[in-house]
Write an enzyme that holds these catalytic residues in place. Structure first.
Site, PDB file in Angstrom:
ATOM      1  N   SER A  82      -3.877   0.847   3.638  1.00 21.68           N
ATOM      2  CA  SER A  82      -2.826   1.758   4.274  1.00 21.68           C
ATOM      3  C   SER A  82      -3.395   3.099   4.504  1.00 21.68           C
ATOM      4  O   SER A  82      -2.845   3.745   5.498  1.00 21.68           O
ATOM      5  CB  SER A  82      -1.589   1.923   3.152  1.00 21.68           C
ATOM      6  OG  SER A  82      -2.182   2.471   1.840  1.00 21.68           O
ATOM      7  N   HIS A 141       0.808  -3.631   6.205  1.00 16.84           N
ATOM      8  CA  HIS A 141       0.505  -2.996   7.597  1.00 16.84           C
ATOM      9  C   HIS A 141      -0.159  -3.791   8.447  1.00 16.84           C
ATOM     10  O   HIS A 141      -0.494  -3.585   9.550  1.00 16.84           O
ATOM     11  CB  HIS A 141      -0.617  -1.912   7.042  1.00 16.84           C
ATOM     12  CG  HIS A 141      -0.014  -1.048   6.461  1.00 16.84           C
ATOM     13  ND1 HIS A 141       0.821   0.266   6.884  1.00 16.84           N
ATOM     14  CD2 HIS A 141       0.096  -0.680   5.065  1.00 16.84           C
ATOM     15  CE1 HIS A 141       1.055   0.857   5.760  1.00 16.84           C
ATOM     16  NE2 HIS A 141       0.674   0.548   4.738  1.00 16.84           N
ATOM     17  N   LYS A 168       8.265  -1.656   8.283  1.00 17.23           N
ATOM     18  CA  LYS A 168       7.113  -1.019   8.939  1.00 17.23           C
ATOM     19  C   LYS A 168       7.360  -1.531  10.413  1.00 17.23           C
ATOM     20  O   LYS A 168       7.913  -1.228  10.909  1.00 17.23           O
ATOM     21  CB  LYS A 168       5.795  -1.301   8.283  1.00 17.23           C
ATOM     22  CG  LYS A 168       5.751  -0.557   6.885  1.00 17.23           C
ATOM     23  CD  LYS A 168       4.470  -0.386   6.017  1.00 17.23           C
ATOM     24  CE  LYS A 168       4.623  -0.080   4.592  1.00 17.23           C
ATOM     25  NZ  LYS A 168       5.127   1.081   3.952  1.00 17.23           N
TER      26      LYS A 168
HETATM   27  C1  LIG Z   1       0.192  -1.618   1.423  1.00 19.42           C
HETATM   28  C2  LIG Z   1       1.637  -1.001   0.836  1.00 19.42           C
HETATM   29  N1  LIG Z   1       2.047  -2.001   0.099  1.00 19.42           N
HETATM   30  C3  LIG Z   1       3.467  -1.792  -0.147  1.00 19.42           C
HETATM   31  C4  LIG Z   1       4.091  -0.677   0.313  1.00 19.42           C
HETATM   32  C5  LIG Z   1       5.631  -0.496  -0.057  1.00 19.42           C
HETATM   33  O1  LIG Z   1       6.606  -1.100   0.799  1.00 19.42           O
HETATM   34  P1  LIG Z   1       8.002  -0.128   1.028  1.00 19.42           P
HETATM   35  O2  LIG Z   1       7.769   0.994   1.807  1.00 19.42           O
HETATM   36  O3  LIG Z   1       8.612  -1.242   1.601  1.00 19.42           O
HETATM   37  O4  LIG Z   1       8.649  -0.309  -0.420  1.00 19.42           O
HETATM   38  C6  LIG Z   1       3.569   0.361   1.345  1.00 19.42           C
HETATM   39  C7  LIG Z   1       4.082   1.367   1.828  1.00 19.42           C
HETATM   40  O5  LIG Z   1       4.940   2.078   1.359  1.00 19.42           O
HETATM   41  C8  LIG Z   1       2.107   0.068   1.385  1.00 19.42           C
HETATM   42  O6  LIG Z   1       1.378   0.992   2.175  1.00 19.42           O
END
Ligand SMILES: Cc1ncc(COP(=O)(O)O)c(C=O)c1O
Length: 395
Positions: A183, A211, A242
């Site tokens: 990320s 992502h 996203k």
């Molecule tokens: C790699 C990764 N996994 C999980 C999440 C969490 O997802 P969510 O924003 O839907 O809680 C994020 C971002 O926030 C992320 O970058």
């Protein structure tokens, strides 16, 4: 009062170290051009990689879902809150990107954070060893903590180091967990090598594709589809807030894994289901992602990514090896990172500063997030501003 003073000291300490965060208020929808804190800006901060968050088809689907199902789900999935919209979304996800496993099934969650907690706690209990990439997302780190498994961290993207750790482990259940696209760096995990190790050691391989889903692979089916990987050892996690532009997340795996999650995953069981309208809008987003329009958006995003890389190659900020929409400019120092973000802001560009604990100490950065909603002119504005800042910084 002593308790408040302790917190004030903590806040002052964050401030001294350049680690205070500030929320900015968006006055308009998430889009390339938006009004934030009352000022027009070009946003390079969102994860709306396909520019779908304000797409008329999705806002219409959200409204239609609310008309049909109301505002809230009214309960947890196992006690009254599971709707036709949730069931449809799961079927749509399994049909779109369940191709990496026989008998695929999907399970929807309110957020990616909760999906990660759910999968890790349900698959990796006491007696399990969890092998986790050093740069995994915070939600995977927290899931590993909550699972109470033994955790071994392997160096970022290093399948050889992981192989040695797996060889040395006598755990009865082994779980490898990795971001698909990282990320904060935008690089992609060595998934083929990780899967080979998972199969050799009888381990699960959990891939968090927050992502990559929507952006990578044919029809945006994600990193596993892009790499053509398929195995019963795989558990695939995608988020819907996203590239999909809505909210929520899903785990995809063999139907037995998903049934286990339904029965055992506490972050799934003990929370109110997301509003069905959100699931309804997410289904509409999947249709867009898989359509010709989705292909066109991915192609445009690809052009923006390559242009950004070329621009960074010519600057003081060497591009990291990222071919995704995440393009960080590594600065190192917190204050210098904040200063660069502030210069961008003064140019009418929102390029956020990313600091510890989101990234390791000494690797603070500004992160350019590209979106198919950006035009080439938007990118030219970013380029011109960065070149001015770059030139001013040279002796
Ligand atoms: C790699 C990764 N996994 C999980 C999440 C969490 O997802 P969510 O924003 O839907 O809680 C994020 C971002 O926030 C992320 O970058």
């Amino acid at each position: 009062m002593f308790l408040l003073d302790t917190l004030r000291d903590g806040l002052a300490d964050l401030d001294r170290r350049g680690l205070t965060r500030r929320r900015r208020i968006a006055d308009t929808a998430c889009a390339a051009h938006m009004t934030v804190d009352g000022r027009p800006i070009i946003g390079f901060a969102s994860n709306d990689y396909l520019g779908l968050a304000a797409h008329p088809a999705l806002t219409a689907a959200l409204a239609e879902g609310a008309q049909r199902y109301g505002a809230g789900s009214g309960g947890s999935h196992l006690l009254g809150g599971h709707s036709r919209a949730h069931a449809q979304l799961e079927d749509d996800l399994a049909a779109l990107c369940g191709g990496f496993v026989d008998a695929p099934r999907a399970l929807s969650f309110c957020t990616g954070y909760m999906a990660n907690l759910a999968v890790l706690t349900a698959l990796a209990g006491r007696g399990t060893t969890l092998f986790s990439d050093a740069l995994n997302h915070a939600s995977l780190i927290d899931g590993a903590r909550l699972a109470r498994a033994e955790v071994q961290i392997y160096p970022h993207g290093d399948a050889e180091a992981l192989a040695a750790m797996l060889d040395a482990s006598d755990a009865s259940v082994k779980v490898i967990v990795t971001d698909g696209v990282f990320s904060m760096d935008g690089d992609i995990a060595p998934l083929a090598a990780l899967l080979e190790l998972a199969e050799r050691h009888g381990a699960w391989l959990i891939v968090d594709d927050a992502h990559g889903f929507g952006v990578l692979g044919p029809q945006g089916r994600g990193v596993l589809a892009q790499a053509g990987l398929r195995s019963p050892h795989l558990v695939y996690l995608c988020t819907l807030g996203k590239a999909a532009g809505v909210a929520g997340a899903a785990a995809l795996a063999h139907e037995t894994v998903i049934e286990w999650l339904v029965q055992r995953a506490r972050p799934y069981i003990f929370t109110t289901a997301s509003p069905p309208a959100v699931a309804h809008a997410a289904s509409a987003s999947l249709a867009l992602i898989a359509s010709d329009e989705g292909d066109a958006r991915r192609a445009h995003l690809g052009v923006l990514i390559e242009r950004t890389r070329a621009m960074l190659r010519a600057s003081q900020w060497l591009p990291i090896d990222s071919h995704t929409a995440i393009q960080p400019l590594i600065i190192g120092d917190n204050e210098a990172t904040l200063a660069l973000a502030a210069r961008c802001d003064a140019e009418g560009l929102w390029v956020p500063a990313i600091r510890p604990p989101t990234v390791p100490v000494g690797t603070s950065r500004v992160r350019v997030s590209l979106s198919a909603g950006h035009t080439l002119d938007d990118l030219a504005r970013l380029e011109a501003a960065l070149m001015r800042i770059d030139a001013a910084a040279r002796p």
